[in-house]
Design a protein around this motif. Structure first.
Motif, PDB file in Angstrom:
ATOM      1  N   VAL A  12     -38.258 -47.578 -16.677  1.00 57.46           N
ATOM      2  CA  VAL A  12     -37.191 -47.384 -15.695  1.00 57.46           C
ATOM      3  C   VAL A  12     -37.576 -47.964 -14.338  1.00 57.46           C
ATOM      4  O   VAL A  12     -36.770 -48.664 -13.708  1.00 57.46           O
ATOM      5  N   PRO A  13     -38.794 -47.731 -13.823  1.00 58.80           N
ATOM      6  CA  PRO A  13     -39.151 -48.364 -12.546  1.00 58.80           C
ATOM      7  C   PRO A  13     -39.078 -49.892 -12.600  1.00 58.80           C
ATOM      8  O   PRO A  13     -38.631 -50.524 -11.634  1.00 58.80           O
ATOM      9  N   GLU A  14     -39.502 -50.487 -13.709  1.00 57.95           N
ATOM     10  CA  GLU A  14     -39.422 -51.944 -13.839  1.00 57.95           C
ATOM     11  C   GLU A  14     -37.971 -52.409 -13.887  1.00 57.95           C
ATOM     12  O   GLU A  14     -37.619 -53.447 -13.309  1.00 57.95           O
ATOM     13  N   LEU A  15     -37.108 -51.636 -14.561  1.00 60.79           N
ATOM     14  CA  LEU A  15     -35.691 -51.983 -14.621  1.00 60.79           C
ATOM     15  C   LEU A  15     -35.060 -51.917 -13.238  1.00 60.79           C
ATOM     16  O   LEU A  15     -34.315 -52.822 -12.833  1.00 60.79           O
ATOM     17  N   ILE A  16     -35.363 -50.870 -12.490  1.00 61.04           N
ATOM     18  CA  ILE A  16     -34.819 -50.733 -11.137  1.00 61.04           C
ATOM     19  C   ILE A  16     -35.298 -51.880 -10.244  1.00 61.04           C
ATOM     20  O   ILE A  16     -34.511 -52.471  -9.495  1.00 61.04           O
ATOM     21  N   ALA A  17     -36.570 -52.212 -10.353  1.00 59.26           N
ATOM     22  CA  ALA A  17     -37.120 -53.304  -9.535  1.00 59.26           C
ATOM     23  C   ALA A  17     -36.443 -54.628  -9.863  1.00 59.26           C
ATOM     24  O   ALA A  17     -36.094 -55.404  -8.958  1.00 59.26           O
ATOM     25  N   ALA A  18     -36.215 -54.890 -11.155  1.00 60.04           N
ATOM     26  CA  ALA A  18     -35.559 -56.142 -11.554  1.00 60.04           C
ATOM     27  C   ALA A  18     -34.119 -56.185 -11.073  1.00 60.04           C
ATOM     28  O   ALA A  18     -33.630 -57.225 -10.613  1.00 60.04           O
ATOM     29  N   ALA A  19     -33.422 -55.041 -11.166  1.00 60.80           N
ATOM     30  CA  ALA A  19     -32.028 -54.992 -10.737  1.00 60.80           C
ATOM     31  C   ALA A  19     -31.899 -55.138  -9.229  1.00 60.80           C
ATOM     32  O   ALA A  19     -30.933 -55.751  -8.733  1.00 60.80           O
ATOM     33  N   ARG A  20     -32.839 -54.612  -8.476  1.00 60.10           N
ATOM     34  CA  ARG A  20     -32.799 -54.744  -7.017  1.00 60.10           C
ATOM     35  C   ARG A  20     -33.159 -56.162  -6.582  1.00 60.10           C
ATOM     36  O   ARG A  20     -32.637 -56.663  -5.580  1.00 60.10           O
ATOM     37  N   ALA A  31     -25.600 -45.628  -9.236  1.00 60.58           N
ATOM     38  CA  ALA A  31     -25.484 -44.872  -7.984  1.00 60.58           C
ATOM     39  C   ALA A  31     -26.815 -44.268  -7.560  1.00 60.58           C
ATOM     40  O   ALA A  31     -27.224 -44.372  -6.392  1.00 60.58           O
ATOM     41  N   MET A  32     -27.513 -43.625  -8.499  1.00 59.99           N
ATOM     42  CA  MET A  32     -28.745 -42.922  -8.136  1.00 59.99           C
ATOM     43  C   MET A  32     -29.908 -43.877  -7.898  1.00 59.99           C
ATOM     44  O   MET A  32     -30.803 -43.580  -7.100  1.00 59.99           O
ATOM     45  N   ALA A  33     -29.906 -45.036  -8.585  1.00 57.76           N
ATOM     46  CA  ALA A  33     -30.989 -46.006  -8.393  1.00 57.76           C
ATOM     47  C   ALA A  33     -30.692 -46.993  -7.282  1.00 57.76           C
ATOM     48  O   ALA A  33     -31.578 -47.724  -6.849  1.00 57.76           O
TER      49      ALA A  33
END
Length: 319
Positions: free
Chosen positions: A136-144, A170-172
């Motif tokens: 999940v942290p890697e997914l959030i970083a890639a999406a940002r 919304a939350m990420a």
């Protein structure tokens, strides 16, 4: 979610009672809001098939899919409140009031009596094996890092999986694109082949990927570990408070005598508690324990509040 009743220690299993005070020569109609072969159909037929055997009362499942469950619900809302017609519905029942508003042809609170919560299972985030992020942290970083470049498929607007994706965005604080498919298998095919990077799915639709290695289950959306997804973390470990579920349940038309409602609840609790049935529900990722109509009602109120908020804040529209 009321963990004591639904995800915590089991309540005492009720004795078997005749589900209805009706003539057993007359078949009870179970109107299923979803199509053959899906999770709702599997659980519905599992429970009511066994219930027919236990009680001698015939329950006939009639699939009436379409329009996010509103076709089946409309049929049951107009049915006589005599216990001869039941509704088997799922998560859309708690999404539709916010999604359709005054266009909804019935009132989910006024026109139905909650009877039994038959399945609660977390949603999941599935990643294509061609997609680099594995957590999940890697997914959030890639999406940002690249807003609007990651696509996630779901089976429909306002589905439990769409709600999950909207809440995650919304939350990420990210923008993952929602790609709508005609059904979950179509989304899964495109995710597995890499045409889209993600699929917002559920536990039953994700289990097969664990052994086959066709995709990665990045995370589930429950609070506790899911036995059939060993080692898969919860989204809440990265985004505290994140929690979404897909659920199934049984309803009666409003006005049905309370003794019928209580009898059906007791019979369904007893059936679901049978070891063979319980094992099959666990294999689907089910987290439900025995529950009363009041506990199911409380659960629905919480889900409706969450889904309504997500629909409004994400501006999810049915058209």
């Amino acid at each position: 979610m009321h963990r004591r009743a639904l995800l915590g220690g089991a309540l005492a299993a009720p004795r078997i009672v005749r589900a209805q005070g009706t003539n057993q020569a007359r078949a009870i109609r179970v109107v299923n809001a979803y199509g053959a072969g899906g999770t709702a159909d599997i659980v519905c037929r599992l429970l009511f098939g066994r219930l027919s055997e236990r009680t001698g009362q015939s329950y006939v499942v009639e699939n009436r899919p379409g329009a996010a469950g509103t076709i089946a619900a409309s049929v049951v809302a107009r049915a006589p409140p005599d216990g001869a017609t039941l509704l088997y519905d799922a998560t859309a029942h708690s999404v539709n009031p916010a999604l359709f508003g005054p266009k909804l042809p019935y009132d989910t609170r006024r026109d139905f009596l909650p009877v039994f919560l038959s399945l609660v299972t977390p949603n999941t985030i599935l990643g294509s094996k061609f997609f680099a992020p594995r957590t999940v942290p890697e997914l959030i970083a890639a999406a940002r890092a690249a807003p609007g470049t990651i696509d996630a498929g779901t089976s429909g607007i306002g589905s439990a999986q769409h709600i999950t994706l909207a809440l995650f965005n919304a939350m990420a604080g990210v923008q993952i694109n929602h790609v709508v498919y005609r059904d979950a298998p179509a989304a899964r095919n495109d995710m597995v082949t890499g045409r889209i990077q993600l699929q917002s799915s559920n536990v039953p639709g994700s289990v097969g990927h664990v052994g086959a290695g066709t995709a990665r289950v990045i995370a589930h959306t429950g609070r506790e570990a899911v036995p059939v997804l060993p080692g898969v973390p919860a989204v809440a470990e990265t985004l505290p408070g994140f929690e979404t579920y897909e659920w199934n349940g049984v309803f009666l038309p409003a006005g049905t005598p309370e003794e019928i409602r209580r009898g059906l609840n007791a019979a369904l609790n007893a059936t679901a508690a049978e070891p063979a049935i319980a094992a099959k529900l666990v294999a689907l990722g089910g987290l439900v324990r025995p529950n009363t109509p009041e506990e199911f009602t409380d659960f629905l109120d919480g889900q409706s509040a969450l889904h309504g908020r997500v629909v409004r804040e994400a501006n999810i529209r049915a058209d």
